[in-house]
Design a protein around this motif. Structure first.
Motif, PDB file in Angstrom:
ATOM      1  N   PHE A   5       0.599  -0.931   0.093  1.00 11.94           N
ATOM      2  CA  PHE A   5       0.063   0.013  -0.002  1.00 11.94           C
ATOM      3  C   PHE A   5       0.924   1.578  -0.084  1.00 11.94           C
ATOM      4  CE2 PHE A   5      -4.916  -0.929   1.934  1.00 11.94           C
ATOM      5  CZ  PHE A   5      -4.692  -1.690   1.100  1.00 11.94           C
ATOM      6  N   ILE A   6       1.569   1.349   0.889  1.00 11.02           N
ATOM      7  CA  ILE A   6       3.008   2.224   0.709  1.00 11.02           C
ATOM      8  C   ILE A   6       3.174   3.327  -0.431  1.00 11.02           C
ATOM      9  CG2 ILE A   6       4.943   1.183   1.062  1.00 11.02           C
ATOM     10  CD1 ILE A   6       6.094   3.184   2.527  1.00 11.02           C
ATOM     11  N   ASP A   7       3.545   2.048  -1.555  1.00  8.94           N
ATOM     12  CA  ASP A   7       3.539   1.873  -2.989  1.00  8.94           C
ATOM     13  C   ASP A   7       2.899   2.840  -3.976  1.00  8.94           C
ATOM     14  OD1 ASP A   7       6.662   1.403  -2.395  1.00  8.94           O
ATOM     15  OD2 ASP A   7       5.766  -0.306  -2.456  1.00  8.94           O
ATOM     16  N   VAL A   8       1.632   2.874  -3.941  1.00 13.62           N
ATOM     17  CA  VAL A   8       0.411   2.454  -4.719  1.00 13.62           C
ATOM     18  C   VAL A   8      -0.979   3.702  -4.028  1.00 13.62           C
ATOM     19  CG1 VAL A   8       0.629   0.298  -5.642  1.00 13.62           C
ATOM     20  CG2 VAL A   8      -1.254   0.763  -3.616  1.00 13.62           C
ATOM     21  N   LEU A   9      -0.210   4.456  -2.784  1.00 18.46           N
ATOM     22  CA  LEU A   9      -1.656   4.685  -2.707  1.00 18.46           C
ATOM     23  C   LEU A   9      -1.070   6.056  -0.964  1.00 18.46           C
ATOM     24  CD1 LEU A   9      -2.578   3.801   0.841  1.00 18.46           C
ATOM     25  CD2 LEU A   9      -3.650   1.917  -0.671  1.00 18.46           C
TER      26      LEU A   9
END
Length: 368
Positions: free
Chosen positions: A6-10
């Motif tokens: 998630f840290i990379d996409v949102l």
């Protein structure tokens, strides 16, 4: 397929207390984990954001198509659109079990740090768009089926009022009778011979239902318990006969199930969280009774004392519930109408179940 955290996409947008921005005529909705809570003059999250609960309802993602304010018990998940489509993120969140990240044993809670570690499959934007298109189509079909079922229920209520008036206020001045005078009320099983835990099994001679097996839609035979023929012979209360109506009277009050010829079980008992209503068929039709009771249910619940840990509907209160009693011939005409509507509902429900099954299968395929 590539996976990303998630840290990379949102981005995660924290919610804030809404008191300073609340306005009943505000431009923007205020969202909590359960949905819209009011209106606001300002917003925190942009359109196409996924709302998930920080506390409380943490497994109920909501896709919001307009800017909104989120309260401090809800997170806003904002997709980086060059990596992941917002609606694709939403469907992943519907599939993902956020309870796995629950950090407390009391009120379910999520932390931002744990959310950012979640990994999700991230295909190309083209493939994401294809997936979203298919899931959107099935979602719309499911919604249409649900709306059809609602309209069919409304049709039955409208027909009832057309034929008999409002039963709560008896607008047609029909004869009335206390509920306890038109049906025999039989308690579910209890007492010294009540089955012990080790006497239940997942197969056997007699179904032994608890209140969870009677829903707002009728009987649910999932996760049923059974007892042996020998144990059944020792019990005295709660045995169903064809034509009986089962009414839940403790906890979730007012669910009804009709033990008619469509139920594929010959031996059924109920526990003490319910009662059996055995109609006097000379004066009241079972289907007429069921539809009238459902129309009075909210009023009945309002009369039950609140504040108790487990509300109950005692027989003494049933004696105060007045049922209108038009001529039995008219009741039977209405019952025939309901049976025709029910045939349509069966077909719609079948389509709904099939569509839901396909939707669940695709969700597993894409995100499992």
């Amino acid at each position: 397929m590539e996976t990303k955290k998630f840290i990379d996409v949102l981005e995660i947008y924290n919610g804030k207390n809404q008191k300073a921005v609340e306005n009943p005529d505000g431009k923007y909705p205020i969202y909590g984990s359960g949905g819209v809570m009011g209106r606001a003059d300002e917003y925190i999250c942009p359109a196409e954001t996924v709302v998930i609960g920080r506390k409380g309802s943490i497994n109920n993602p909501i896709f919001v198509t307009e800017p909104f304010w989120n309260v401090d018990t809800a997170f806003g998940l904002v997709a980086r659109k060059e990596v992941v489509l917002p609606k694709y993120l939403f469907y992943f969140c519907r599939y993902f079990d956020f309870e796995k990240l629950n950090t407390t044993v009391t009120i379910p809670s999520l932390t931002k740090a744990n959310l950012l570690k979640i990994e999700m499959p991230v295909p190309s934007i083209i493939e994401q768009n294809n997936i979203v298109t298919k899931l959107n189509l099935l979602t719309n079909m499911i919604q249409q089926c649900q709306e059809q079922l609602t309209k069919l229920d409304e049709l039955v209520k409208a027909r009832f009022v057309e034929m008999f008036g409002d039963p709560l206020h008896n607008t047609d001045n029909l004869p009335t009778s206390p509920m306890t005078s038109i049906c025999q009320i039989i308690d579910g099983d209890r007492g010294k011979n009540y089955p012990k835990q080790e006497e239940f099994s997942d197969c056997g001679f007699c179904l032994f239902l608890n209140a969870k097996n009677v829903t707002a839609q009728g009987f649910s035979f999932e996760n049923c318990m059974y007892i042996t023929e020998q144990k059944d012979a020792l019990l005295h209360n709660g045995k169903l006969c064809r034509g009986d109506i089962v009414l839940t009277t403790r906890g979730t009050i007012g669910n009804l199930a009709f033990y008619d010829s469509s139920v594929p079980y010959e031996n059924i008992r109920i526990n003490s969280g319910m009662v059996i209503l055995r109609m006097n068929k000379d004066v009241v039709s079972e289907i007429f009774f069921i539809e009238q009771f459902k129309m009075q249910l909210n009023s009945i619940k309002d009369r039950i004392a609140s504040g108790s840990a487990q509300p109950q509907l005692p027989i003494s209160m049933m004696n105060k519930i007045k049922m209108i009693l038009p001529p039995i011939e008219l009741q039977n005409q209405f019952a025939a109408f309901v049976e025709e509507v029910d045939k349509s509902k069966v077909e719609v429900q079948k389509a709904l179940d099939q569509t839901q099954l396909l939707f669940d299968s695709l969700m597993q395929q894409y995100f499992g």
